[in-house]
Design a protein around this motif. Structure first.
Motif, mmCIF file in Angstrom:
data_model
loop_
_atom_site.group_PDB
_atom_site.id
_atom_site.type_symbol
_atom_site.label_atom_id
_atom_site.label_comp_id
_atom_site.label_asym_id
_atom_site.label_seq_id
_atom_site.Cartn_x
_atom_site.Cartn_y
_atom_site.Cartn_z
ATOM 1 N N ASP A 288 -2.785 -1.300 -2.379
ATOM 2 C CA ASP A 288 -3.077 0.048 -2.879
ATOM 3 C C ASP A 288 -3.989 0.793 -1.911
ATOM 4 O O ASP A 288 -3.823 1.987 -1.674
ATOM 5 C CB ASP A 288 -3.757 -0.022 -4.256
ATOM 6 C CG ASP A 288 -2.743 -0.219 -5.378
ATOM 7 O OD1 ASP A 288 -1.525 -0.196 -5.080
ATOM 8 O OD2 ASP A 288 -3.167 -0.377 -6.543
ATOM 9 N N GLY B 191 -2.176 2.023 0.919
ATOM 10 C CA GLY B 191 -1.494 3.250 0.515
ATOM 11 C C GLY B 191 -2.442 4.438 0.536
ATOM 12 O O GLY B 191 -2.142 5.472 1.127
ATOM 13 N N GLY B 192 -3.591 4.271 -0.092
ATOM 14 C CA GLY B 192 -4.584 5.346 -0.149
ATOM 15 C C GLY B 192 -5.015 5.782 1.241
ATOM 16 O O GLY B 192 -5.316 6.942 1.480
ATOM 17 N N CYS C 184 1.922 6.189 -9.964
ATOM 18 C CA CYS C 184 0.932 5.598 -9.069
ATOM 19 C C CYS C 184 0.724 4.123 -9.442
ATOM 20 O O CYS C 184 1.426 3.583 -10.280
ATOM 21 C CB CYS C 184 -0.378 6.365 -9.186
ATOM 22 S SG CYS C 184 -0.918 6.559 -10.879
ATOM 23 N N SER C 185 -0.272 3.512 -8.821
ATOM 24 C CA SER C 185 -0.524 2.089 -9.042
ATOM 25 C C SER C 185 -0.870 1.794 -10.509
ATOM 26 O O SER C 185 -1.550 2.587 -11.148
ATOM 27 C CB SER C 185 -1.690 1.645 -8.162
ATOM 28 O OG SER C 185 -2.081 0.342 -8.507
ATOM 29 N N GLU D 265 1.146 4.426 -4.163
ATOM 30 C CA GLU D 265 0.367 3.628 -3.205
ATOM 31 C C GLU D 265 1.252 2.683 -2.392
ATOM 32 O O GLU D 265 0.959 2.402 -1.244
ATOM 33 C CB GLU D 265 -0.698 2.799 -3.938
ATOM 34 C CG GLU D 265 -1.955 3.574 -4.292
ATOM 35 C CD GLU D 265 -1.833 4.346 -5.580
ATOM 36 O OE1 GLU D 265 -0.688 4.495 -6.075
ATOM 37 O OE2 GLU D 265 -2.850 4.817 -6.106
ATOM 38 N N TRP E 240 3.298 6.775 -0.116
ATOM 39 C CA TRP E 240 2.155 6.977 0.789
ATOM 40 C C TRP E 240 2.239 6.150 2.065
ATOM 41 O O TRP E 240 1.546 6.422 3.035
ATOM 42 C CB TRP E 240 0.843 6.659 0.053
ATOM 43 C CG TRP E 240 0.311 7.845 -0.706
ATOM 44 C CD1 TRP E 240 0.790 9.125 -0.678
ATOM 45 C CD2 TRP E 240 -0.819 7.872 -1.583
ATOM 46 N NE1 TRP E 240 0.031 9.931 -1.493
ATOM 47 C CE2 TRP E 240 -0.957 9.188 -2.055
ATOM 48 C CE3 TRP E 240 -1.730 6.898 -2.014
ATOM 49 C CZ2 TRP E 240 -1.972 9.564 -2.938
ATOM 50 C CZ3 TRP E 240 -2.730 7.279 -2.891
ATOM 51 C CH2 TRP E 240 -2.851 8.596 -3.360
#
Lengths: 145, 662
Positions: free
Chosen positions: A25, A28-29, B69-70, B99, B103
């Motif tokens: 995550d 990703g961020g 999202c996550s 995520e 992204w």
């Protein structure tokens, strides 16, 4: 090597919920890209990964399987990653024997803060699998006549 | 399962920019069991949630997949939404399209293809989901704060003021921490002790606060609401109940060679000591490595002079076991060791000191009674050079990659204080950048430059060489003038980086809290949950989470306290229903699962099992769902494959694997 360039491997990544999934995550961020060939399955802990899941993935045509957990000593459940490490060592050497190259299987420790490591690990792993080319499918002998 | 609804979120353009959401909806509709699929701008918004609720009610959905999202972000949101609409909250699965897809992939075709596969996997999983009901567990209405610096003290005071009991565990003989060592604080130049000691007294006097000083956390078990903690009270060799704090023992003690920790090793202290005059509790401890009586059974002077008869050479470490509902980590920081920085001659010259050592030198209770003097010869320095970022912002592995955050400001403070008290002393500061974000911080720094004439030089120092005449030569570079500089100095002050206390690693392991590569404890979410650790019931206060100054530490301490109070105010907590469960029909009670369970949650019972009409009693594994934390170690250890984890069952994970590899 145009074949390898176009070859899109199927990569299954098992990530533990507390460290590596969070690390993914964070990657990703932070917009740290890695190949879209990687598909993540969330598990509570790396010790939840049953060798059966990995065999199943290879049986269904996966080209590489990677298991990511918390760093040794940092497991959310204290000791889960140690079990995973031992089980996978055994399984991977058996898979190697069966003809699934060592480079197609991997265990990595990625913490929740290591977005960069997650991304570089996936990039490395995918390119290693691309080098090897498509995998031979494992057959399930139990289902044969 | 029939009756799955799929809800694809655009997340504005966060997902929609690299994933063709319409295509994902179209493909989802083709999956078996899917009866409804739609897309929307923001699924987490009220309108988005209403769409999910409406579809659940109108189409009588039995499972929901939200592609958004996550799950670490909004799984709870969507579960609550489903619950309100009458669906079991555990019939919701999230496909992480933001995520872990949009992204990180730039090509829309690749992104869409992956999004379709991830959605397919979530649909495959949800079709095997079963309704789960969360259990309940109680809450012990007491909090533990590990660390008694300003972070720990403030957290404890705030929790105690709300009416809950708090224990502070502090490893040193007194609470107070690093702030007690400081002389003045920026940017107001308040006397540090004057604002800290009243808080220390408040904490000690508070009827809800109990301080275990000179103690360490030894073992932690249990989980949120019900932690059991072993605290090692190290032997003080002084009876806390009898000692009156008169100080006669410290005065008479003949062994006075130990280095004072409080004065950063710049002065000596006796073997029986309190760290500083305002110590709380004001009860000394005997350092067994220094005490002549404890080492070779000679002396015993302190026992003879003690009117209260408080000295007890036979005292031993004591383990106290206490229960807590919540734990706050406030373990603070240390200044890094400067072994890697020999170029600054720290080990070679007494006149090269760290900023914390300067802090003690400037303090009236310090080793020089507050007079600014060289430690080598006691002379007043005429030229002082400050070197910034020693070990901070290092690109290589020599130091820390991060900015220690407080050094720019405390160096400006030191420069101002020195120039104010000794106007004829020249102060030069070598810096990479001057970073002063904070209320009245930049104004403070500018005062140092404009009002006090401190010479700031942008550039790094390559080397400090001690000269035979006792002076130091600082070899630096002035980047703005693009020239090499040689500055003669009487004293060099190094702004050494700060790092988390060395104990934090073992404490984090005991609490199963994760730490990052720099040993800072990881927060549950860097933006939205900065004072919580990912482990439920464990909260963070102060520098253990990242470098911060005193005002930031105090506000974080308050925030951590609020989170603790919010937890302790509850009478019951919902437990995670994703626990292990054995198939009693097939279990043969072999004990393989119990051997790997880290929580001792598995026991064995002789049960009457109805095997297709044949009733017989045999030994089966029984999981205590209150203890099981759902790691799944047992599921893999089970040789017959009958142990399974609810919510992450073998069939569910295999269905995901199949969907991905299809």
């Amino acid at each position: 090597m145009s074949i390898n360039q176009e070859f899109k491997p199927k990569i299954v990544a098992f990530c533990c919920n507390w460290c590596s999934y969070a690390g993914a995550d964070l990657a990703g961020g932070s917009r740290l890209s890695y190949p879209a060939d990687v598909k993540i399955i969330r598990v509570p802990c790396s010790c939840r990964v049953n060798p059966m899941f990995i065999l199943r993935a290879f049986e269904r045509g996966a080209d590489g399987v990677i298991i990511c957990g918390c760093h040794p000593g940092d497991c959310h459940y204290s000791t889960g990653n140690y079990y995973a490490r031992r089980r996978m060592t055994l399984l991977f050497s058996m898979l190697d024997y069966l003809g699934i190259e060592r480079e197609r299987t991997r265990v990595e420790w990625v913490s929740a803060a290591e977005g960069v490591k997650f991304s570089t690990t996936m990039n490395e792993f995918v390119s290693a699998v691309r080098e090897l080319g498509p995998n031979r499918r494992l057959g399930d002998l139990r289902c044969k006549d | 399962m029939n009756g799955i609804g799929v809800f694809v979120c655009h997340c504005g353009s966060n997902i929609a920019a690299t994933v063709d959401v319409k295509k994902v909806v179209e493909m989802a509709k083709l999956e078996p069991g899917v009866v409804h699929a739609e897309e929307y701008q923001y699924m987490c918004s009220e309108a988005g949630q209403e769409r999910i609720a409406k579809a659940i009610r109108e189409k009588n959905l039995s499972g929901v997949v939200v592609c958004s999202c996550s799950p670490r972000m909004h799984e709870t949101t969507f579960r609550k939404c489903a619950e309100k609409a009458g669906l079991n909250p555990y019939m919701v699965e999230i496909a992480n399209l933001r995520e872990q897809c949009s992204w990180v992939h730039k090509d829309i075709n690749e992104g869409t293809e992956k999004a379709v596969i991830l959605t397919r996997a979530a649909i495959a999983k949800v079709s095997l989901n079963t309704s789960l009901v969360a259990g309940e567990s109680g809450v012990t209405k007491r909090a533990l704060v590990i660390g008694g610096g300003i972070a720990g003290i403030q957290t404890a005071l705030d929790i105690a003021d709300a009416g809950y009991e708090v224990d502070i565990v502090e490893k040193t003989p007194s609470i107070g921490g690093k702030m007690a060592q400081l002389d003045k604080t920026f940017p107001t130049l308040d006397c540090s002790a004057c604002i800290l000691t009243p808080k220390m007294v408040d904490a000690a006097a508070h009827e809800k606060i109990n301080i275990y000083s000179y103690s360490e956390v030894e073992k932690v078990s249990g989980f949120v609401g019900d932690f059991t903690v072993d605290i090692r009270k190290k032997a003080r060799y002084v009876d806390m109940n009898k000692c009156t704090g008169c100080g006669a023992c410290m005065e008479k003690c003949p062994s006075k060679k130990a280095l004072s920790e409080f004065n950063s090793g710049l002065s000596n202290r006796p073997a029986i000591y309190t760290p500083f005059a305002q110590a709380i509790p004001n009860v000394p401890v005997i350092d067994p490595s220094q005490c002549l009586k404890l080492k070779n059974d000679k002396c015993g002077l302190c026992a003879r002079v003690c009117q209260a008869g408080a000295i007890d050479y036979k005292q031993e470490d004591e383990i106290v076991t206490r229960k807590y509902g919540a734990i706050v980590v406030a373990t603070g920081f240390e200044v890094i060791k400067l072994d890697n920085y020999d170029e600054y001659a720290y080990s070679q010259s007494k006149d090269v000191i760290t900023s914390l050592e300067l802090e003690r030198i400037m303090n009236a209770a310090g080793p020089t009674k507050g007079h600014l003097e060289r430690l080598s010869d006691g002379k007043a320095p005429k030229n002082i050079v400050f070197i910034q970022c020693v070990g901070s912002r290092c690109a290589d592995n020599k130091g820390k990659s991060y900015c220690s955050k407080i050094c720019c400001m405390y160096t400006a403070k030191h420069a101002i204080l020195i120039r104010d008290k000794y106007p004829d002393v020249n102060v030069t500061v070598f810096y990479i950048d001057v970073r002063t974000p904070g209320k009245n911080f930049d104004e403070f720094y500018r005062r140092a430059v404009e009002e006090y004439g401190v010479n700031y030089v942008k550039g790094q120092v390559g080397k400090v060489t001690p000269e035979p005449n006792g002076k130091l030569t600082v070899h630096g570079v002035d980047l703005l003038d693009n020239k090499q500089l040689k500055v003669e100095a009487d004293m060099v002050v190094l702004a050494a980086a700060i790092e988390p206390s060395p104990e934090v690693r073992s404490i984090a392991t005991m609490l199963t809290a994760s730490i990052d590569t720099n040993n800072f404890i990881t927060e549950a979410h860097p933006k939205l949950r900065p004072v919580e650790s990912p482990t439920a019931g464990v909260f963070l206060s102060g520098v253990c989470q990242g470098p911060k100054d005193i005002p930031e530490t105090v506000s974080q301490a308050g925030a951590a306290a609020v989170k603790v109070i919010g937890l302790l105010a509850k009478d019951k907590l919902l437990t995670n229903p994703c626990t292990a469960k054995a198939d009693e029909l097939l279990c043969n009670g072999c004990s393989a699962c119990a051997n790997v369970c880290p929580y001792g949650a598995i026991s064995y019972e002789d049960k009457l099992i109805n095997d297709h009409g044949i009733k017989k009693t045999h030994r089966v594994a029984v999981v205590n769902s209150a203890l099981c934390q759902g790691c799944g170690a047992c599921t893999v250890a089970c040789p017959s494959g009958v142990m399974d984890l609810q919510g992450f069952s073998n069939r569910q994970i295999i269905a995901e694997v199949d969907a991905i590899c299809r």
